[in-house]
Design a protein around this motif. Sequence first.
Motif, PDB file in Angstrom:
ATOM      1  N   GLU A   5       0.846  -1.191   0.000  1.00 34.32           N
ATOM      2  CA  GLU A   5       0.000   0.000   0.000  1.00 34.32           C
ATOM      3  C   GLU A   5       0.880   1.240   0.000  1.00 34.32           C
ATOM      4  OE1 GLU A   5      -3.070  -0.003   2.946  1.00 34.32           O
ATOM      5  OE2 GLU A   5      -3.628  -2.065   2.507  1.00 34.32           O
ATOM      6  N   LYS A  32      -4.935   5.658  -0.280  1.00 31.69           N
ATOM      7  CA  LYS A  32      -6.314   5.250  -0.554  1.00 31.69           C
ATOM      8  C   LYS A  32      -7.201   5.614   0.618  1.00 31.69           C
ATOM      9  CE  LYS A  32      -7.090   1.127  -2.016  1.00 31.69           C
ATOM     10  NZ  LYS A  32      -7.045  -0.326  -2.249  1.00 31.69           N
ATOM     11  N   ASP A  33      -8.381   6.137   0.296  1.00 35.47           N
ATOM     12  CA  ASP A  33      -9.382   6.367   1.343  1.00 35.47           C
ATOM     13  C   ASP A  33      -9.783   5.023   1.909  1.00 35.47           C
ATOM     14  OD1 ASP A  33      -9.423   9.092   0.852  1.00 35.47           O
ATOM     15  OD2 ASP A  33     -11.092   8.950  -0.552  1.00 35.47           O
ATOM     16  N   ARG A  59      -4.763  14.305   2.147  1.00 32.83           N
ATOM     17  CA  ARG A  59      -4.995  13.789   0.789  1.00 32.83           C
ATOM     18  C   ARG A  59      -5.447  14.911  -0.144  1.00 32.83           C
ATOM     19  NH1 ARG A  59      -8.198   9.864   3.411  1.00 32.83           N
ATOM     20  NH2 ARG A  59      -6.929   8.075   3.961  1.00 32.83           N
TER      21      ARG A  59
END
Length: 66
Positions: A5, A32-33, A59
């Motif tokens: 990730e 990533k959310d 973000r």
Amino acid sequence: MNEGEQYLLFLSPEQDGLYAIRGVTQGKVPVKDGEVQVYQENDTDDSEEFLSEIFQEARAKYIHGN
């Protein structure tokens, strides 16, 4: 952090040219959310909500360019 990730890291310089993550948990923003993972003995819903807000702002500013 999870293998495979991507993360946005906020670092501060340390001795011998090394860097450390600022704020430990707050300084590792998943690209990533998703679900916020808090690894502390005193986990609370408040800490997860607080981190979610920080991560969303980071973000928006640094990944999405707002």
